[in-house]
Motif scaffolding. Structure first.
Motif, PDB file in Angstrom:
ATOM      1  N   ASN A  36       0.974  -1.250  -0.050  1.00  0.00           N
ATOM      2  CA  ASN A  36      -0.085  -0.122   0.157  1.00  0.00           C
ATOM      3  C   ASN A  36       0.841   1.241   0.053  1.00  0.00           C
ATOM      4  OD1 ASN A  36      -2.277  -1.751   0.046  1.00  0.00           O
ATOM      5  ND2 ASN A  36      -2.090  -1.734   2.313  1.00  0.00           N
ATOM      6  N   ASN A  37       0.731   2.031   0.923  1.00  0.00           N
ATOM      7  CA  ASN A  37       1.610   3.182   0.946  1.00  0.00           C
ATOM      8  C   ASN A  37       2.823   3.083   1.991  1.00  0.00           C
ATOM      9  OD1 ASN A  37       0.021   4.731  -0.884  1.00  0.00           O
ATOM     10  ND2 ASN A  37      -1.410   5.181   0.365  1.00  0.00           N
ATOM     11  N   LEU A  38       2.991   2.049   2.623  1.00  0.00           N
ATOM     12  CA  LEU A  38       4.024   1.799   3.405  1.00  0.00           C
ATOM     13  C   LEU A  38       5.217   1.123   2.904  1.00  0.00           C
ATOM     14  CD1 LEU A  38       4.574   2.415   6.650  1.00  0.00           C
ATOM     15  CD2 LEU A  38       3.584   0.306   7.022  1.00  0.00           C
ATOM     16  N   ILE A  39       6.427   1.687   2.991  1.00  0.00           N
ATOM     17  CA  ILE A  39       7.622   1.256   2.540  1.00  0.00           C
ATOM     18  C   ILE A  39       8.675   0.710   3.676  1.00  0.00           C
ATOM     19  CG2 ILE A  39       9.881   1.643   1.192  1.00  0.00           C
ATOM     20  CD1 ILE A  39       8.146   3.736  -0.174  1.00  0.00           C
ATOM     21  N   ALA A  40       9.259  -0.414   3.812  1.00  0.00           N
ATOM     22  CA  ALA A  40      10.164  -0.765   4.706  1.00  0.00           C
ATOM     23  C   ALA A  40      11.363  -1.067   4.089  1.00  0.00           C
ATOM     24  CB  ALA A  40       9.798  -2.020   5.418  1.00  0.00           C
ATOM     25  N   LYS A  53       4.506   6.741   1.767  1.00  0.00           N
ATOM     26  CA  LYS A  53       4.678   7.248   0.465  1.00  0.00           C
ATOM     27  C   LYS A  53       3.356   7.935   0.567  1.00  0.00           C
ATOM     28  CE  LYS A  53       3.032   5.132  -3.163  1.00  0.00           C
ATOM     29  NZ  LYS A  53       2.865   4.291  -4.281  1.00  0.00           N
ATOM     30  N   LYS A  54       3.604   9.450   0.799  1.00  0.00           N
ATOM     31  CA  LYS A  54       2.186  10.587   0.779  1.00  0.00           C
ATOM     32  C   LYS A  54       1.846  10.634  -0.538  1.00  0.00           C
ATOM     33  CE  LYS A  54       1.991  12.326   4.256  1.00  0.00           C
ATOM     34  NZ  LYS A  54       1.292  12.125   5.489  1.00  0.00           N
ATOM     35  N   SER A  55       2.469  10.689  -1.616  1.00  0.00           N
ATOM     36  CA  SER A  55       1.989  10.779  -2.961  1.00  0.00           C
ATOM     37  C   SER A  55       3.220   9.946  -3.916  1.00  0.00           C
ATOM     38  CB  SER A  55       2.068  12.526  -3.289  1.00  0.00           C
ATOM     39  OG  SER A  55       3.272  12.773  -3.586  1.00  0.00           O
ATOM     40  N   PRO A  56       2.797  10.007  -5.048  1.00  0.00           N
ATOM     41  CA  PRO A  56       3.799   9.214  -6.280  1.00  0.00           C
ATOM     42  C   PRO A  56       5.080   9.713  -5.980  1.00  0.00           C
ATOM     43  CG  PRO A  56       1.626   9.252  -6.981  1.00  0.00           C
ATOM     44  CD  PRO A  56       1.556  10.082  -5.721  1.00  0.00           C
ATOM     45  N   ASP A  58       6.293  11.573  -3.351  1.00  0.00           N
ATOM     46  CA  ASP A  58       6.620  12.395  -1.839  1.00  0.00           C
ATOM     47  C   ASP A  58       6.916  11.285  -0.769  1.00  0.00           C
ATOM     48  OD1 ASP A  58       7.000  13.975   0.183  1.00  0.00           O
ATOM     49  OD2 ASP A  58       4.837  14.681   0.398  1.00  0.00           O
ATOM     50  N   LEU A  59       8.083  11.173  -0.204  1.00  0.00           N
ATOM     51  CA  LEU A  59       8.338  10.001   0.957  1.00  0.00           C
ATOM     52  C   LEU A  59       8.331  10.771   2.106  1.00  0.00           C
ATOM     53  CD1 LEU A  59      10.998   7.998  -0.858  1.00  0.00           C
ATOM     54  CD2 LEU A  59       8.476   7.332  -0.580  1.00  0.00           C
ATOM     55  N   GLU A  60       7.899  10.211   3.155  1.00  0.00           N
ATOM     56  CA  GLU A  60       8.235  10.712   4.503  1.00  0.00           C
ATOM     57  C   GLU A  60       8.706   9.584   5.572  1.00  0.00           C
ATOM     58  OE1 GLU A  60       5.288  12.204   8.308  1.00  0.00           O
ATOM     59  OE2 GLU A  60       4.986  13.165   6.433  1.00  0.00           O
ATOM     60  N   LEU A  61       9.469   9.777   6.298  1.00  0.00           N
ATOM     61  CA  LEU A  61      10.436   9.250   7.317  1.00  0.00           C
ATOM     62  C   LEU A  61       9.304   8.928   8.410  1.00  0.00           C
ATOM     63  CD1 LEU A  61      12.532   6.913   8.013  1.00  0.00           C
ATOM     64  CD2 LEU A  61      13.723   9.122   9.177  1.00  0.00           C
ATOM     65  N   LEU A  62       8.924   7.876   8.694  1.00  0.00           N
ATOM     66  CA  LEU A  62       8.047   7.738  10.059  1.00  0.00           C
ATOM     67  C   LEU A  62       8.995   7.157  11.292  1.00  0.00           C
ATOM     68  CD1 LEU A  62       5.208   5.500   8.421  1.00  0.00           C
ATOM     69  CD2 LEU A  62       5.264   7.734   9.032  1.00  0.00           C
ATOM     70  N   THR A  63       9.571   6.004  10.952  1.00  0.00           N
ATOM     71  CA  THR A  63      10.424   5.622  12.064  1.00  0.00           C
ATOM     72  C   THR A  63      11.673   4.702  11.945  1.00  0.00           C
ATOM     73  OG1 THR A  63      10.424   4.512  14.512  1.00  0.00           O
ATOM     74  CG2 THR A  63       9.210   3.705  12.670  1.00  0.00           C
ATOM     75  N   ASN A  64      12.418   4.468  12.729  1.00  0.00           N
ATOM     76  CA  ASN A  64      13.733   3.682  12.339  1.00  0.00           C
ATOM     77  C   ASN A  64      14.064   2.597  13.734  1.00  0.00           C
ATOM     78  OD1 ASN A  64      17.348   4.262  12.804  1.00  0.00           O
ATOM     79  ND2 ASN A  64      16.419   2.294  11.453  1.00  0.00           N
ATOM     80  N   PHE A  65      14.254   1.356  13.516  1.00  0.00           N
ATOM     81  CA  PHE A  65      14.476   0.699  14.663  1.00  0.00           C
ATOM     82  C   PHE A  65      15.260  -0.385  14.388  1.00  0.00           C
ATOM     83  CE2 PHE A  65      10.797  -1.151  12.439  1.00  0.00           C
ATOM     84  CZ  PHE A  65      10.899  -2.432  12.195  1.00  0.00           C
ATOM     85  N   LYS A  66      16.174  -0.745  15.330  1.00  0.00           N
ATOM     86  CA  LYS A  66      17.267  -1.946  15.217  1.00  0.00           C
ATOM     87  C   LYS A  66      16.677  -3.212  15.392  1.00  0.00           C
ATOM     88  CE  LYS A  66      20.780   0.686  14.629  1.00  0.00           C
ATOM     89  NZ  LYS A  66      21.982   0.907  15.632  1.00  0.00           N
ATOM     90  N   THR A  67      17.234  -4.090  14.696  1.00  0.00           N
ATOM     91  CA  THR A  67      16.740  -5.375  14.809  1.00  0.00           C
ATOM     92  C   THR A  67      17.760  -6.477  15.111  1.00  0.00           C
ATOM     93  OG1 THR A  67      17.578  -5.896  12.512  1.00  0.00           O
ATOM     94  CG2 THR A  67      15.232  -5.073  12.706  1.00  0.00           C
TER      95      THR A  67
END
Length: 245
Positions: A36-40, A53-56, A58-67
């Motif tokens: 959908n509009n979420l990129i990992a 993905k706010k629009s085709p 426009d990208l916005e960073l939501l969060t970053n986490f260590k694994t």
């Protein structure tokens, strides 16, 4: 597109002249998956980045986490929009619940015997490229919280000739796995009871050169290695395999 230092959005309406529309700098970016509009994005030592993905363009960073030590690859779990499957190198296979994208939670883990570099999912199965241990086929069952949440039944493994580098593509019958020397393995995972893997065929794409990344788009396989990129016609290479199995 992911380049090792950033994730970029291109307008490819004209394939000869792609236009850069937006990008976000992510050091160590290795692979990405989108639902959908979420990129990992898997970014090695930097962990996992979640973008919207706010629009085709426009990208916005939501969060970053260590694994753990390294995030080598990431996939949305097939059929579960709110779960990520991460190839976490020496930490094996990790499952994250991202139903709240700003607060990802570790939902389960399977400690593989080696170093997990790549994952693909289909149905309730996880295919993991575990370097020297070859291809591992795991189940993924969702249980109640009282019963432990997730379980990972082990269905089998098959050794590749060299290090199993990447699970390129999977379907209900075959898994396509690349090793680090440019050889491509077709593994039959179809079974009425359990998907016990059986090696069906191998193909040598690049004559033993070091492979970095492989992707399948339509009938073409794009193989990136140290000296450039090879483009292979998927159907021409594998059409006989389906007839003889």
């Amino acid at each position: 597109a992911v380049s090792g230092k950033r994730v970029a959005v291109f307008d490819v309406s004209d394939l000869k002249f792609p236009i850069l529309k937006d990008f976000i700098a992510i050091n160590g970016a290795r692979s990405l998956t989108m639902r959908n509009n979420l990129i990992a994005v898997a970014a090695g030592q930097s962990g996992i980045f979640l973008l919207e993905k706010k629009s085709p363009s426009d990208l916005e960073l939501l969060t970053n986490f260590k694994t753990g030590v390294l995030s080598m690859d990431v996939e949305f779990n097939d059929g579960f929009d709110n779960e990520l499957v991460v190839a976490a190198w020496s930490d094996g296979v990790l499952i994250y619940d991202i139903s709240a994208p700003l607060e990802p939670k570790l939902a389960g883990a399977y400690n593989t015997p080696g170093f997990t570099r790549s994952v693909k999912t289909i149905g309730k199965l996880i295919y993991a490229a575990d370097m020297a241990n070859g291809l591992l086929v795991l189940g993924l069952n969702h249980l109640s919280d009282e019963d432990g949440g997730l379980e990972f039944p082990f269905f089998g493994t098959i050794k590749t000739g060299e290090q199993a580098y990447e699970v390129v593509s999977v379907n209900k019958t075959y898994a396509y796995v690349a090793d680090n020397k440019g050889k491509y393995y077709i593994i039959n995972v179809k079974s009425l009871v359990t998907p016990t893997p059986v090696l069906a065929d191998t193909r040598d794409f690049l004559g033993g050169l070091q492979v970095d990344k492989i992707n399948v788009i339509g009938d073409l396989v794009y193989v990136s290695e140290q000296t450039g990129t090879a483009v292979v016609d998927f159907e021409a290479v594998f059409d006989l395999v389906y007839d003889c199995l």
